[in-house]
Structures are given as structure tokens and as C-alpha cells.
Design a protein around this motif. Sequence first.
Motif, short mmCIF file in Angstrom:
data_model
loop_
_atom_site.label_atom_id
_atom_site.label_comp_id
_atom_site.label_asym_id
_atom_site.label_seq_id
_atom_site.Cartn_x
_atom_site.Cartn_y
_atom_site.Cartn_z
N LYS A 1 0.72 -1.10 0.09
CA LYS A 1 0.01 0.00 0.06
C LYS A 1 1.08 1.28 -0.04
O LYS A 1 0.72 2.08 -0.84
N SER A 2 1.85 1.33 0.84
CA SER A 2 2.74 2.43 0.87
C SER A 2 3.52 2.79 -0.38
O SER A 2 3.55 3.94 -0.86
N ARG B 1 2.60 5.97 -3.30
CA ARG B 1 3.59 6.91 -3.55
C ARG B 1 3.60 6.70 -4.93
O ARG B 1 4.00 7.70 -5.92
N THR C 1 -1.87 8.88 4.50
CA THR C 1 -0.78 8.76 3.71
C THR C 1 -1.10 9.54 2.68
O THR C 1 -0.23 10.69 2.16
N ARG D 1 -1.79 13.48 3.84
CA ARG D 1 -0.49 14.07 4.10
C ARG D 1 0.53 14.45 3.01
O ARG D 1 1.03 15.43 2.87
N ALA E 1 8.87 10.75 14.59
CA ALA E 1 9.44 9.62 13.48
C ALA E 1 8.27 9.10 12.60
O ALA E 1 7.43 8.47 13.16
N SER E 2 7.91 10.08 11.87
CA SER E 2 6.95 9.90 10.67
C SER E 2 7.09 9.90 9.29
O SER E 2 7.61 10.95 8.84
N ALA E 3 7.10 8.64 8.48
CA ALA E 3 7.32 8.95 7.07
C ALA E 3 6.25 9.82 6.51
O ALA E 3 6.75 10.24 5.37
N GLN E 4 5.06 9.99 6.86
CA GLN E 4 4.16 10.65 6.37
C GLN E 4 4.51 12.15 6.33
O GLN E 4 4.45 12.81 5.50
N ARG F 1 10.07 4.54 7.47
CA ARG F 1 10.12 3.95 6.01
C ARG F 1 10.76 4.98 5.00
O ARG F 1 10.63 6.02 5.16
N ILE G 1 5.73 0.06 12.87
CA ILE G 1 4.50 0.77 13.59
C ILE G 1 3.13 0.12 13.12
O ILE G 1 2.06 0.14 13.82
N ASP G 2 2.97 -0.44 12.00
CA ASP G 2 1.64 -1.02 11.43
C ASP G 2 1.54 -2.36 11.80
O ASP G 2 0.37 -2.82 11.78
N LYS H 1 -3.69 6.74 14.79
CA LYS H 1 -3.91 5.79 13.58
C LYS H 1 -5.30 6.04 13.17
O LYS H 1 -5.92 6.42 13.70
N ARG I 1 -6.27 -2.75 10.48
CA ARG I 1 -5.38 -3.64 11.17
C ARG I 1 -6.15 -4.21 12.50
O ARG I 1 -5.49 -5.04 12.79
C1 S3P Z 1 3.02 5.21 6.20
C2 S3P Z 1 3.76 5.63 7.36
C3 S3P Z 1 3.14 5.32 8.60
C4 S3P Z 1 2.32 4.11 8.48
C5 S3P Z 1 1.38 4.20 7.53
C6 S3P Z 1 2.03 4.30 6.21
C7 S3P Z 1 3.57 5.52 4.81
O1 S3P Z 1 2.81 6.44 9.30
O2 S3P Z 1 1.66 4.01 9.89
O3 S3P Z 1 0.22 3.12 7.41
O4 S3P Z 1 2.96 5.04 3.78
O5 S3P Z 1 4.15 6.61 4.91
P1 S3P Z 1 3.55 7.38 10.20
O6 S3P Z 1 4.58 7.77 9.23
O7 S3P Z 1 2.80 8.82 10.17
O8 S3P Z 1 3.93 6.88 11.46
#
Ligand code: S3P
Length: 429
Positions: A21-22, A26, A94, A97, A165-168, A193, A312-313, A340, A388
Motif C-alpha cells: 500500500k505504501s 507513492r 498517507t 499528508r 518519527a513519521s514517514a508521512q 520507512r 508501526i503498522d 492511527k 489492522r
Molecule cells: C505510512 C507511514 C506510517 C504508517 C502508515 C503508512 C507511509 O505512518 O503507519 O500506515 O506510507 O508513509 P507514519 O509515518 O505517520 O507513522
Amino acid sequence: MNKEIKPLDGIKGTIHLPADKSIAQRSALFALLSEEPSLITNYPSAEDPQTALSCIGQLGAKVESTDRRIRIEGTGRDGLCVPDGVIDCGNSGTVMRMLAGIVAGAGTPVTLAGDASLSRRPMKRIIDPLVQMGAHIHAAEGGRPPLQIRRDKAFMPILFRLPVASAQLKSCVLLAGLFGAELTKVIETVASRNHTETMLGLTVQQNGKERIISSSRSNFIPPQNLEIPGDFSSAAFWLVAGSILEDSEIVMPAAGVNPTRCAALHILRRMGADIEMEMKQDAGNEPVAVLRVRSVKLKPADIHPAEIPNAIDELPVLCVAMAFADGVSRITGAEELRFKESDRLAAIQAVLEAGGVRVKAHADGLTIYGDPKRKIRAAQHDSRHDHRIAMSAAILSFKSDGVSEITNAEAAAVSYPEFWSHLDSLAHF
Ligand code: S3P
């Protein structure tokens, strides 16, 4: 939809995972920004990735799909269209953001909205840096969606130290940075991530414990020609099911195993899990492996704050594994789980307690009192409309003393629409 789950002795067979999904989301958003057409194969039918496609369509991308192959003709960085109405990001944090970063950087006036769950999620974390970069953002009370975004000031590049710490959040700022003549830099001290930097080919500098990732207008935005690997976050449900159900052996032939995503695998191995990982050829820049899991007796483990972003997930289903470990496990530094699709610490605690598992809650985690001989009480579990939680409750219910029920089970389709049919076809009672 309600789903009944019968107790199971084990699961045997091969599972073809849904695509990641991530990475899928993207690939769609980056294809929108590319000047060249993209061809993406194995694009998932899950709700969140499909939301990404409808959103980029509203911004002017042309999307043609045949089966799981998708051709996207983007608008390029400077060609985004002003959408007719509100852009509906559905359940996807995702998408919201990352799109916020794109439209704020581009200066395209847009309103981003979401479903009831997304409308409760915190957006102040993205609003603050985007406003520093020159955007004007109007949010609902408490910095929640819908977000009305426009830009009436010149673009300002920023040096941004991630407060969580957030990839989003990281991706949001870096995507906005693609519109600035000068470098925008994001500093992370705990790695999250890395798909955004990898897929866009952004420069990453390692400076001691800090990773500094930068973006600007001089970054070429590559077309997204890739085959999306299987979703490790979906694999995690079967890694846990295969470990805790006595008579199990599950093979997943093509799981994405990006090291910034699969801390759950290392945590399960620390718990004694019997997981084999055989590396295959990479999909694009993403490592892919065959995963095989067999039943085992699990030991307890502690999950430390530094591991949280890379698991995290998977934390809700790891809590299920911990319920069957021989002793006490603790998760700390996981307060992000409260923000979440649901408050996942509260939700998984409720699921475990309904099944008779002893759990102690902390502001930033849980203590789980495991017992390998435990019989779980059959119960009705509400998914809280969180994919989840629906799937984690199902895995727990396999070990119950009767038929359990998951209410609002359709939530699984957000990331894994085939989950219930996979379960039905593999389970032996
Ligand atoms: C994601 C980042 C994570 C994750 C989400 C997908 C992404 O969120 O929980 O399901 O694809 O960048 P955060 O980065 O806000 O923790």
C-alpha cells in the motif's frame, strides 16, 4: 459486514500477498508529478491505493488501468489542475499528508477531506512546516481535516527536524520541497520507512545518528515504472498466525522486505519464531523475499522505542503474538499508535481483554501477560473501522474456545481486500 471466525488448528499453504500500500500510493502520487508517463504493474485493488488514483485524477492525471497494470500520464510538477470540488482522501492519512505537501508546494488551491476516522487524525504536524514554507492552511478545530490549502506567499525552503518519527510527515515536507529553487532539508534521528527518498532518488546524507534528506526543484521526478512487491504489513498477520497456530506452515512468495519496514520480522525472531527469508530479485529498488513461517513456542520480548517506526503498522498483530508468549512482553515509545485509523493501543487492548488476556496500558505502550497454553474466550470484536484491528482480532480468534465475531470486518479492504477469502481458503479446522 460481520465475520464469524471459528477456532483453527493451523493454516497450511501459499499466500499471494496484496501489493504494498505504501509503495503503491507513492507510485501514483509521484507519477502525477512526473513529466513522463508511468507504467505500474501489480497495482493493488485495496481502498487506500484506489483513493490515491482518484485523487491524482482530480488533479489532472490521466489514469488507465487494465487488470493490475496502470498507466498514468501525470501533469508534471507545474501542470496540476485546480480540482472542481473537495478532494476526498477517504481513510488514507498517507494520501492526505503527501498530497498536502504537493499542493502546498505547487500553490494549487485545494481542499482535502477524509472519512470520519481521517477527520479525527492530527494534521498540525504537517500544517506547521507547510505554513513555514509559505502555505496558508485552514483546518477544522484542533488542526483536523478538512484542510483548505492555498499559497499567497513566496515558497520558502526549510530545514526541518522531525518532531515525530513519521514517514508521512517526512514525505509531506520533502514533496513540498520539490517546488523550491533552494534545498529543503529534513532531519530524522529515528529512521522511518524510506520509500519516498528511494523512489524519488533524493539525496540522503548520514551525519552520525542523523539522516538528512533533501529535495528541490532541481530533482528530476522519475516516471514510476515498477512492479509493486507484496505488502510486508499484510504478511505480518500470517507470520503471527503461522507462529501461534500449532499445525501451520505458510509460504508467501513475494513479500517486500525493505529493512525500514520489517522490524516485526526481527521482533518475532527474537520471540523464537521460525521464519525463513529467501531473497529474490529486487523489485525496482525494493528488496523482495520468499517468507516461510512454521508453528513454534514463542518467548516474550520487549519492543523498544527505536524499533517502533519500523514496526508501526505491525504492532497490533505483534500484541496478539505476545499473548501466546511464555511470559511478560512490553511495548514502549508507541504513543503514535493512538493517532492511527483508531487509537490502536486502546483498540488492541480491548480485543485482547475481551479474549481473556491480561493487559496493562501505559500512555506510550502496553504490557502483555502471555501464556502459551491460553485458550482465548470467544467474543465479539469491533474493528472500530480500522483494517489492522479487524485482521488482528481475526488472528486472535483462531485460538478461541468457540466462534468469535468481528463486526465492521469490511474495514480489512482498506489494505487487504482478499484477507477474508485467503483465510477461508487456507484454514483447516
Ligand atoms: C505510512 C507511514 C506510517 C504508517 C502508515 C503508512 C507511509 O505512518 O503507519 O500506515 O506510507 O508513509 P507514519 O509515518 O505517520 O507513522
